[in-house]
Enzyme design. Structure first.
Site, PDB file in Angstrom:
ATOM      1  N   ASP A  13      27.816   7.620   2.737  1.00 19.08           N
ATOM      2  CA  ASP A  13      26.653   6.763   2.981  1.00 19.08           C
ATOM      3  C   ASP A  13      26.911   5.490   2.180  1.00 19.08           C
ATOM      4  O   ASP A  13      26.919   5.520   0.956  1.00 19.08           O
ATOM      5  CB  ASP A  13      25.399   7.496   2.489  1.00 19.08           C
ATOM      6  CG  ASP A  13      24.143   6.629   2.514  1.00 19.08           C
ATOM      7  OD1 ASP A  13      24.254   5.417   2.785  1.00 19.08           O
ATOM      8  OD2 ASP A  13      23.061   7.180   2.248  1.00 19.08           O
ATOM      9  N   TYR A 227      21.146  10.914 -10.111  1.00 20.31           N
ATOM     10  CA  TYR A 227      20.840  11.019  -8.694  1.00 20.31           C
ATOM     11  C   TYR A 227      21.520   9.898  -7.912  1.00 20.31           C
ATOM     12  O   TYR A 227      21.338   8.730  -8.192  1.00 20.31           O
ATOM     13  CB  TYR A 227      19.330  10.943  -8.449  1.00 20.31           C
ATOM     14  CG  TYR A 227      19.031  10.938  -6.972  1.00 20.31           C
ATOM     15  CD1 TYR A 227      19.185  12.105  -6.240  1.00 20.31           C
ATOM     16  CD2 TYR A 227      18.668   9.776  -6.317  1.00 20.31           C
ATOM     17  CE1 TYR A 227      18.961  12.116  -4.880  1.00 20.31           C
ATOM     18  CE2 TYR A 227      18.440   9.783  -4.953  1.00 20.31           C
ATOM     19  CZ  TYR A 227      18.584  10.957  -4.244  1.00 20.31           C
ATOM     20  OH  TYR A 227      18.374  10.960  -2.891  1.00 20.31           O
ATOM     21  N   LYS A 230      21.856  12.734  -1.517  1.00 13.58           N
ATOM     22  CA  LYS A 230      22.308  14.085  -1.186  1.00 13.58           C
ATOM     23  C   LYS A 230      23.711  14.028  -0.594  1.00 13.58           C
ATOM     24  O   LYS A 230      24.193  12.988  -0.185  1.00 13.58           O
ATOM     25  CB  LYS A 230      21.333  14.711  -0.197  1.00 13.58           C
ATOM     26  CG  LYS A 230      20.276  15.530  -0.889  1.00 13.58           C
ATOM     27  CD  LYS A 230      20.856  16.791  -1.511  1.00 13.58           C
ATOM     28  CE  LYS A 230      19.836  17.416  -2.446  1.00 13.58           C
ATOM     29  NZ  LYS A 230      20.391  18.479  -3.253  1.00 13.58           N
TER      30      LYS A 230
HETATM   31  C1  F6R Z   1      18.144   9.909   0.690  1.00 15.03           C
HETATM   32  C2  F6R Z   1      16.920  10.632   0.861  1.00 15.03           C
HETATM   33  C3  F6R Z   1      15.622   9.899   0.868  1.00 15.03           C
HETATM   34  C4  F6R Z   1      15.378   9.118  -0.431  1.00 15.03           C
HETATM   35  C5  F6R Z   1      13.980   8.490  -0.414  1.00 15.03           C
HETATM   36  C6  F6R Z   1      13.707   7.657  -1.645  1.00 15.03           C
HETATM   37  O1  F6R Z   1      19.228  10.672   1.011  1.00 15.03           O
HETATM   38  O2  F6R Z   1      16.930  11.805   1.006  1.00 15.03           O
HETATM   39  O3  F6R Z   1      14.574  10.795   1.096  1.00 15.03           O
HETATM   40  O4  F6R Z   1      15.534   9.969  -1.526  1.00 15.03           O
HETATM   41  O5  F6R Z   1      13.858   7.661   0.705  1.00 15.03           O
HETATM   42  O6  F6R Z   1      14.722   6.732  -1.780  1.00 15.03           O
HETATM   43  P1  F6R Z   1      14.758   5.603  -2.919  1.00 15.03           P
HETATM   44  O7  F6R Z   1      14.657   6.303  -4.240  1.00 15.03           O
HETATM   45  O8  F6R Z   1      16.086   4.962  -2.694  1.00 15.03           O
HETATM   46  O9  F6R Z   1      13.599   4.695  -2.648  1.00 15.03           O
HETATM   47 MG    MG Z   2      21.119   6.904   2.047  1.00 15.57          MG
HETATM   48 MG    MG Z   3      22.570  10.805   4.208  1.00 14.67          MG
END
Ligand code: F6R
Ligand code: MG
Ligand code: MG
Length: 364
Positions: A13, A227, A230
């Protein structure tokens, strides 16, 4: 160069569009341009599932080939440049280092590879998932290669009746153990039933020793110590002629199982099988999705893909996944929808405990 073919699926990603949902067409075009005409490759196919770019490549350089890993790394770096220009979300998020060091493993992108001598006919399926972790393959791999209620070939095909060997990785202690099915299945299930800790890395045909399946098993957050999204794993499975039939390989996904990785990598949800056109997560950044692309290999050429889960036979699985998603969403911030504290990618626990420390009273 031997006559063996290597299939390498390398994914990352490097910027989401919009948010963490999909990949911008300009990134896919850049990835194709980077792989096109490369002398080290026999063939390639570029696709995406959710916000992950998947490079499916065939060559004769073997697993862990520096040239192939370098090519994938350069491709992701070039895509990151495009992602930065377009201000895509989380540009470069999976590239954990600034410089390539010879092997892409441990540097962020996920890698599944296998090397084999092509059979008279070589059907393979590439599974690619978004919003989940490598252990998500444990249950379907067990069903494909060890469960006679899924794979009737284990019972009635003399070439499968001896069973398969499973190489299982301990992701926390970085070690591995091999189990022989059916003899060892109870021991094996103790481990692989904990998919955040133990992952099936490879499966082999017991009698011939042929490789049958290979998955990506890195856990980004364990590598980076913070973090970083994923892992969104990939899996290669060879089919037919003494290996599970295409339909036996697809069958486990007809019953969506619960996996970790939904919203903020901190929730459990059903893994929904979808065709490529439905591969972008939406609701609560999910539910987690899996795509299955089938190819016939011919001298390393990838003939396909066949977008298996686009078929109407998986409509009920999608409906079931949506029902399960609807149910578990109602638990909101409660376990088991929200993951156990050890498994969450995001937490405010230390700050909240610090804030509450004067208000806690010891009970004697
Ligand atoms: C990414 C994922 C999303 C993000 C969520 C918050 O793989 O699973 O659910 O964790 O959109 O993202 P941030 O912290 O980048 O705003
Ligand atoms: Mg992403
Ligand atoms: Mg992904």
């Amino acid at each position: 160069m031997g006559k063996e073919i290597t299939v390498s699926v390398i994914k990352a990603d490097v910027g989401g569009y919009v948010g963490h949902s999909s990949v911008h067409p300009e990134l896919l075009a850049k990835a194709k341009a980077m792989l096109d005409g490369r002398p080290e490759l026999i063939d390639y196919y570029v696709t995406h599932v959710g916000d992950d770019i998947n490079l499916i490549m065939t060559h004769q350089l073997g697993c862990n080939a520096g040239k192939i890993h370098q090519l994938a790394w350069d491709t992701f770096v070039a895509c990151t440049d495009v992602a930065r220009k377009l201000k895509l979300y989380g540009a470069g998020q999976d590239l954990l280092s600034d410089a390539f060091s010879g092997n892409i493993k441990g540097m962020g992108p996920g890698v599944a590879e296998m090397q084999f001598e092509e059979r008279k006919s070589e059907p393979i399926i590439i599974f690619m998932a978004d919003k989940t972790e490598p252990g998500a393959w444990n249950l379907p791999l067990y069903k494909m290669f060890a469960d006679p209620f899924n794979t009737i070939g284990l019972v009635i095909d003399p070439n499968m009746h001896d069973g398969f060997e499973f190489e299982v990785r301990d992701l926390i202690k970085n070690r591995e153990v091999t189990f022989s099915a059916p003899e060892d299945i109870y021991d094996m299930l103790v481990l692989i039933g904990a998919p955040g800790h133990y992952c099936i890395k490879r499966v082999f045909h017991k009698k011939t020793g042929e490789i049958a399946a290979s998955s990506s098993t890195q856990r980004l957050n364990l590598m980076a110590g913070r973090y970083v999204g994923k892992d969104d794993p990939v899996l290669i499975v060879r089919c037919q002629s003494g290996l599970p039939a295409v339909g036996e390989v697809l069958e486990p996904f007809a019953s969506p199982h619960m996996v970790s990785g939904w919203m903020r990598g901190s929730h459990s949800g059903p893994l929904m099988p979808v065709g490529l056109k439905d591969c972008a997560p939406t609701r609560f950044d999910g539910p987690p999705r899996v795509v299955a692309l089938g190819f016939q290999l011919a001298d390393g050429k990838l003939h396909g893909p066949q977008d298996f889960f686009a078929d109407t036979a998986f409509d009920l699985a999608r409906q079931k996944a949506n029902e399960l998603a609807n149910y578990i969403r109602r638990l909101g911030p409660f376990e088991p929808h929200r993951l156990h504290l050890d498994e969450m990618e995001y937490t405010t626990m230390p700050q909240v405990l610090e804030k509450l420390k004067e208000r806690f009273k010891d009970l004697r």
